[in-house]
Scaffold this motif. Structure first.
Motif, PDB file in Angstrom:
ATOM      1  N   ALA A  13       0.830  -1.210   0.000  1.00  0.00           N
ATOM      2  CA  ALA A  13       0.000   0.000   0.000  1.00  0.00           C
ATOM      3  C   ALA A  13       0.866   1.262   0.000  1.00  0.00           C
ATOM      4  CB  ALA A  13      -0.933  -0.002   1.207  1.00  0.00           C
ATOM      5  N   ARG A  35      -7.126  -1.096   8.784  1.00  0.00           N
ATOM      6  CA  ARG A  35      -7.549  -1.474  10.128  1.00  0.00           C
ATOM      7  C   ARG A  35      -6.845  -0.608  11.184  1.00  0.00           C
ATOM      8  NH1 ARG A  35      -7.143  -7.737  10.783  1.00  0.00           N
ATOM      9  NH2 ARG A  35      -4.953  -7.243  10.430  1.00  0.00           N
ATOM     10  N   THR A  36      -5.522  -0.479  11.025  1.00  0.00           N
ATOM     11  CA  THR A  36      -4.747   0.310  11.996  1.00  0.00           C
ATOM     12  C   THR A  36      -4.387   1.636  11.336  1.00  0.00           C
ATOM     13  OG1 THR A  36      -3.817  -1.819  12.674  1.00  0.00           O
ATOM     14  CG2 THR A  36      -2.768   0.162  13.582  1.00  0.00           C
ATOM     15  N   VAL A  63     -10.972   1.313   8.628  1.00  0.00           N
ATOM     16  CA  VAL A  63     -12.051   0.462   8.116  1.00  0.00           C
ATOM     17  C   VAL A  63     -11.730  -0.995   8.433  1.00  0.00           C
ATOM     18  CG1 VAL A  63     -11.194  -0.015   5.750  1.00  0.00           C
ATOM     19  CG2 VAL A  63     -13.639   0.151   6.159  1.00  0.00           C
ATOM     20  N   ASP A  64     -12.790  -1.749   8.734  1.00  0.00           N
ATOM     21  CA  ASP A  64     -12.625  -3.197   8.818  1.00  0.00           C
ATOM     22  C   ASP A  64     -13.138  -3.750   7.499  1.00  0.00           C
ATOM     23  OD1 ASP A  64     -12.632  -5.865   9.165  1.00  0.00           O
ATOM     24  OD2 ASP A  64     -14.061  -5.900  10.837  1.00  0.00           O
ATOM     25  N   ALA A  65     -12.212  -4.167   6.656  1.00  0.00           N
ATOM     26  CA  ALA A  65     -12.589  -4.578   5.292  1.00  0.00           C
ATOM     27  C   ALA A  65     -13.250  -5.959   5.259  1.00  0.00           C
ATOM     28  CB  ALA A  65     -11.369  -4.530   4.381  1.00  0.00           C
ATOM     29  N   GLN A  91      -9.897 -10.435   2.212  1.00  0.00           N
ATOM     30  CA  GLN A  91     -10.877  -9.348   2.098  1.00  0.00           C
ATOM     31  C   GLN A  91     -11.400  -9.148   0.671  1.00  0.00           C
ATOM     32  OE1 GLN A  91      -7.898  -8.300   4.208  1.00  0.00           O
ATOM     33  NE2 GLN A  91      -9.205  -9.213   5.785  1.00  0.00           N
ATOM     34  N   GLY A 144      -0.495  -7.245  -9.509  1.00  0.00           N
ATOM     35  CA  GLY A 144       0.787  -6.909  -8.884  1.00  0.00           C
ATOM     36  C   GLY A 144       1.880  -7.320  -9.865  1.00  0.00           C
ATOM     37  N   ASP A 146       3.602 -10.767  -9.659  1.00  0.00           N
ATOM     38  CA  ASP A 146       3.234 -12.151  -9.962  1.00  0.00           C
ATOM     39  C   ASP A 146       2.265 -12.645  -8.906  1.00  0.00           C
ATOM     40  OD1 ASP A 146       5.459 -11.858  -8.254  1.00  0.00           O
ATOM     41  OD2 ASP A 146       6.321 -13.789  -8.779  1.00  0.00           O
ATOM     42  N   PRO A 147       0.963 -12.611  -9.182  1.00  0.00           N
ATOM     43  CA  PRO A 147       0.312 -12.313 -10.455  1.00  0.00           C
ATOM     44  C   PRO A 147       0.382 -10.834 -10.844  1.00  0.00           C
ATOM     45  CG  PRO A 147      -1.354 -12.459  -8.752  1.00  0.00           C
ATOM     46  CD  PRO A 147      -0.049 -12.879  -8.126  1.00  0.00           C
ATOM     47  N   PHE A 186       6.742 -10.422   2.023  1.00  0.00           N
ATOM     48  CA  PHE A 186       5.413  -9.825   2.125  1.00  0.00           C
ATOM     49  C   PHE A 186       4.694 -10.553   3.228  1.00  0.00           C
ATOM     50  CE2 PHE A 186       5.037 -13.005  -1.199  1.00  0.00           C
ATOM     51  CZ  PHE A 186       3.812 -13.598  -0.992  1.00  0.00           C
ATOM     52  N   GLU A 299       7.667  -4.406   5.785  1.00  0.00           N
ATOM     53  CA  GLU A 299       8.112  -3.042   5.451  1.00  0.00           C
ATOM     54  C   GLU A 299       9.343  -2.616   6.269  1.00  0.00           C
ATOM     55  OE1 GLU A 299       5.117  -3.914   6.559  1.00  0.00           O
ATOM     56  OE2 GLU A 299       4.314  -2.495   8.028  1.00  0.00           O
TER      57      GLU A 299
HETATM   58  P1  NDP Z   1       0.881  -6.371   4.764  1.00  0.00           P
HETATM   59  O1  NDP Z   1       0.551  -7.463   5.709  1.00  0.00           O
HETATM   60  O2  NDP Z   1       2.133  -5.584   4.938  1.00  0.00           O
HETATM   61  O3  NDP Z   1      -0.326  -5.312   4.718  1.00  0.00           O
HETATM   62  C1  NDP Z   1      -1.665  -5.711   4.697  1.00  0.00           C
HETATM   63  C2  NDP Z   1      -2.493  -4.528   5.134  1.00  0.00           C
HETATM   64  O4  NDP Z   1      -3.874  -4.896   5.094  1.00  0.00           O
HETATM   65  C3  NDP Z   1      -2.203  -4.081   6.558  1.00  0.00           C
HETATM   66  O5  NDP Z   1      -2.142  -2.684   6.600  1.00  0.00           O
HETATM   67  C4  NDP Z   1      -3.407  -4.604   7.331  1.00  0.00           C
HETATM   68  O6  NDP Z   1      -3.768  -3.867   8.461  1.00  0.00           O
HETATM   69  C5  NDP Z   1      -4.492  -4.466   6.301  1.00  0.00           C
HETATM   70  N1  NDP Z   1      -5.615  -5.320   6.659  1.00  0.00           N
HETATM   71  C6  NDP Z   1      -5.610  -6.629   6.988  1.00  0.00           C
HETATM   72  N2  NDP Z   1      -6.838  -7.034   7.310  1.00  0.00           N
HETATM   73  C7  NDP Z   1      -7.648  -5.947   7.199  1.00  0.00           C
HETATM   74  C8  NDP Z   1      -9.029  -5.726   7.408  1.00  0.00           C
HETATM   75  N3  NDP Z   1      -9.852  -6.694   7.789  1.00  0.00           N
HETATM   76  N4  NDP Z   1      -9.501  -4.489   7.198  1.00  0.00           N
HETATM   77  C9  NDP Z   1      -8.703  -3.477   6.815  1.00  0.00           C
HETATM   78  N5  NDP Z   1      -7.395  -3.629   6.587  1.00  0.00           N
HETATM   79  C10 NDP Z   1      -6.865  -4.856   6.780  1.00  0.00           C
HETATM   80  O7  NDP Z   1       0.836  -7.014   3.309  1.00  0.00           O
HETATM   81  P2  NDP Z   1       1.595  -6.513   1.994  1.00  0.00           P
HETATM   82  O8  NDP Z   1       1.464  -5.038   1.865  1.00  0.00           O
HETATM   83  O9  NDP Z   1       2.914  -7.141   1.927  1.00  0.00           O
HETATM   84  O10 NDP Z   1       0.675  -7.209   0.864  1.00  0.00           O
HETATM   85  C11 NDP Z   1      -0.572  -6.659   0.490  1.00  0.00           C
HETATM   86  C12 NDP Z   1      -1.242  -7.554  -0.542  1.00  0.00           C
HETATM   87  O11 NDP Z   1      -0.408  -7.707  -1.690  1.00  0.00           O
HETATM   88  C13 NDP Z   1      -1.517  -8.978  -0.051  1.00  0.00           C
HETATM   89  O12 NDP Z   1      -2.783  -9.367  -0.502  1.00  0.00           O
HETATM   90  C14 NDP Z   1      -0.463  -9.808  -0.730  1.00  0.00           C
HETATM   91  O13 NDP Z   1      -0.879 -11.151  -0.922  1.00  0.00           O
HETATM   92  C15 NDP Z   1      -0.333  -9.077  -2.048  1.00  0.00           C
HETATM   93  N6  NDP Z   1       0.942  -9.312  -2.744  1.00  0.00           N
HETATM   94  C16 NDP Z   1       0.886  -9.520  -4.094  1.00  0.00           C
HETATM   95  C17 NDP Z   1       2.050  -9.724  -4.807  1.00  0.00           C
HETATM   96  C18 NDP Z   1       2.007  -9.812  -6.286  1.00  0.00           C
HETATM   97  O14 NDP Z   1       3.063  -9.743  -6.932  1.00  0.00           O
HETATM   98  N7  NDP Z   1       0.863  -9.925  -6.926  1.00  0.00           N
HETATM   99  C19 NDP Z   1       3.363  -9.812  -4.145  1.00  0.00           C
HETATM  100  C20 NDP Z   1       3.316  -9.458  -2.741  1.00  0.00           C
HETATM  101  C21 NDP Z   1       2.135  -9.255  -2.076  1.00  0.00           C
HETATM  102  P3  NDP Z   1      -3.065  -4.102   9.890  1.00  0.00           P
HETATM  103  O15 NDP Z   1      -1.731  -3.512   9.747  1.00  0.00           O
HETATM  104  O16 NDP Z   1      -3.929  -3.390  10.858  1.00  0.00           O
HETATM  105  O17 NDP Z   1      -3.016  -5.601  10.099  1.00  0.00           O
END
Ligand code: NDP
Length: 405
Positions: A13, A35-36, A63-65, A91, A144, A146-147, A186, A299
Motif C-alpha cells: 500500500a 484497520r490500523t 475500516v474493517d474490510a 478481504q 501486482g 506475480d500475479p 510480504f 516493510e
Molecule cells: P501487509 O501485511 O504488509 O499489509 C496488509 C495490510 O492490510 C495491513 O495494513 C493490514 O492492516 C491491512 N488489513 C488486513 N486485514 C484488514 C481488514 N480486515 N480491514 C482493513 N485492513 C486490513 O501485506 P503486503 O502489503 O505485503 O501485501 C498486500 C497484498 O499484496 C496482499 O494481498 C499480498 O498477498 C499481495 N501481494 C501480491 C504480490 C504480487 O506480486 N501480486 C506480491 C506481494 C504481495 P493491519 O496492519 O492493521 O493488520
C-alpha cells in the motif's frame, strides 16, 4: 483526475500511495483506509516528507474490510472512481461486494483465499463476472507483479513473438539480503501458506501435484545470479492456462536460500506454520498468526536491503515465422534503489507499481471494460510501456533457454 481509495496500509500500500503521489495528474485525491489507521497516517507523513511537490491530496480512515456495511459507508462517504485493494486476500470478496453495492470499479493484487483453508483459486472471484458486467463495472484481478506483470509478459510474448505458446515458465528470483535470520518479504501468513502447500504445475491438460519444494533446478537470472529455484503453485497459472489453451506445460519457479528453507523446515516441524487454531491461555490462536507477530514486518526490512529481484517469463513454441522459438521477458529491480525512491523494499515495489499502473489504465479508459478480468486478457503493450515509465524497466532475451525442460 480521479479519486481512489486504497485499502490496506502495509508494504505494498505504501508503494501504491507514493506512486499515486508521483502520478498526480491521474490520481488527484487518495483515501488510504485500513484497520490500523496509524499505519496509513505514517504513509501520508512520508508522502508529505518525500513528495512535497505532489498535488495529490491524501487522507486516511479506519475500516474493517471484512465488514461490507462499513466498507459501503466508507465508499459512499468519499465517492471514489475505484478501490485499490492491497489489504489481504481474505478481504477480496467483501470489498468486491461493497464495490458492486456502491457502483465503483475494483482492483486487487492477490486472489481470494478463505482464512481457514489453505487454498486459493479464482473460482470465487470469477463468479462475480455477471454482476460486474450488469452494473457496467470493472474488476481487475491480481495486478501486482506475480500475479500481474507476469501475465502481461505472457500476453506480450503471445502477441509479439509466438504463433502459439507451448511451454511457459514463470521465474521469480529474490537475490536480496535483508540481514535478518528469517523474515518474509510480504505478509508472512500468506507467504508461508503459499510455500508450505503442495506444488502444482500444468501438463497436457491437467494439474500435476508435487510435494512442497520437490522439484528444483539452477536457473540463470540475467544481470543477477544463478540461483536454485523450486517449482511451486502460483495463482496466475490457473488463469493463464485457461486463457492460453495452446500451453502444454506451465510452471512457476521461485528461489529460496538454504537458510530460509532451514528455518521454514524447523518452524513447520514444530507446528508454528499451522493455520489450525490452538488453545493458548483460554484464547484460540492460529500458530501462524502468532508467528506473524514475532517475525519482522515486511516493510521494516526495507532500510538495509541490498541486492536485486529478477522476475520474468520464458515461453517456448513456434514463433511468428513458424520456426521453434524461445524468448524471455523480465524485469530486474534493485532493493536499495526502491528504498531511495519510495522507502520500500523491492518486493513491495514490484507489486505496488503494477497496481498503480493497472488503476491508471482503468481510469484513463485504456483498459476499462465491464466485467471481471485477469491481466493476460488485456492489451499488454500500454502496461509494459507504463512499466518502463514508472520504474520497472522491461528487458528481453531471445533464443536462450534459461529454464530447462
Ligand atoms: P501487509 O501485511 O504488509 O499489509 C496488509 C495490510 O492490510 C495491513 O495494513 C493490514 O492492516 C491491512 N488489513 C488486513 N486485514 C484488514 C481488514 N480486515 N480491514 C482493513 N485492513 C486490513 O501485506 P503486503 O502489503 O505485503 O501485501 C498486500 C497484498 O499484496 C496482499 O494481498 C499480498 O498477498 C499481495 N501481494 C501480491 C504480490 C504480487 O506480486 N501480486 C506480491 C506481494 C504481495 P493491519 O496492519 O492493521 O493488520
Amino acid at each position: 483526475m480521479s479519486k481512489v481509495i486504497i485499502i490496506g496500509a502495509g508494504g505494498v500500500a505504501g508503494v501504491v500511495a507514493k506512486k499515486c503521489a508521483q502520478n498526480d495528474s491521474v490520481f488527484t485525491e487518495v483515501l488510504i483506509a485500513t484497520r490500523t489507521v496509524s499505519k496509513a497516517d505514517r504513509i501520508v507523513a512520508e508522502i508529505h516528507e518525500h513528495f512535497p511537490q505532489s498535488r495529490a491530496k491524501f487522507t486516511t480512515a479506519t475500516v474493517d474490510a471484512d465488514n461490507v456495511p462499513e466498507l459501503v459507508g466508507l465508499i459512499q462517504g468519499f465517492g471514489p472512481a475505484m478501490v485499490i485493494n492491497v489489504a489481504l486476500p481474505y478481504q477480496d470478496l467483501t470489498i468486491m461486494d461493497a464495490c458492486l453495492e456502491t457502483g465503483v470499479h475494483y482492483l486487487d493484487t492477490a486472489n481470494y483465499e478463505p482464512r481457514d483453508v489453505a487454498k486459493f483459486e479464482y473460482s470465487w472471484q470469477w463468479a462475480y463476472q455477471d454482476r460486474f458486467k450488469e452494473k457496467g463495472l470493472m474488476a481487475l484481478l491480481g495486478c501486482g507483479f506475480d500475479p500481474g506483470a507476469t501475465q502481461a509478459f505472457t500476453a506480450y510474448l503471445a502477441k509479439h513473438h509466438f504463433a502459439e505458446i507451448h511451454e511457459l515458465d514463470i521465474v521469480d528470483c529474490n537475490n536480496g539480503d535483508h540481514g535478518k535470520a528469517f523474515a518474509t518479504n510480504f505478509n508472512p501468513e500468506i507467504n508461508i501458506r503459499e510455500i508450505t502447500a503442495n506444488g502444482r504445475y500444468w501438463e497436457n491438460g491437467q494439474w500435476v501435484e508435487t510435494r512442497p519444494l520437490e522439484i528444483s533446478q539452477d536457473i540463470y537470472y540475467p544481470k543477477v545470479a544463478t540461483r536454485k529455484s523450486f517449482v511451486l503453485y502460483h495463482e496466475e497459472l490457473e488463469s493463464i492456462v485457461k486463457h492460453f489453451p495452446t500451453i502444454r506445460r506451465a510452471r512457476f519457479w521461485m528461489t529460496f536460500g538454504e537458510n530460509y528453507i532451514k528455518h521454514l523446515n524447523v518452524l513447520e516441524g514444530i507446528g508454528m506454520t499451522s493455520i489450525e487454531p490452538i488453545d493458548f491461555r483460554g484464547q484460540k490462536i492460529a500458530p501462524i498468526e502468532f508467528l506473524k507477530a514475532v517475525l519482522p514486518a515486511p516493510e521494516s526490512l526495507a532500510a538495509n536491503y541490498t541486492g536485486q529481484t529478477c522476475i520474468g517469463v520464458q515461453a517456448k513454441g513456434p514463433g511468428k515465422n513458424g520456426k521453434p522459438n524461445v524468448h524471455f521477458v523480465y524485469n530486474v529491480k534493485d532493493h536499495a534503489e526502491c528504498y531511495r525512491e519510495v522507502q520500500a523494499q523491492g518486493v513491495s515495489y514490484t507489486t505496488g507499481v503494477p497496481a498503480m499502473i493497472g488503476a491508471m489504465l482503468m481510469l484513463s479508459g485504456t483498459w476499462m471494460q465491464p466485467g471481471v478480468w485477469n491481466v493476460e486478457q488485456l492489451d499488454p503493450d500500454p502496461f509494459i510501456d507504463a512499466m518502463n515509465t514508472w520504474g520497472l524497466p522491461v528487458d528481453e532475451l531471445a533464443g536462450i533457454e534459461l529454464v530447462k525442460a
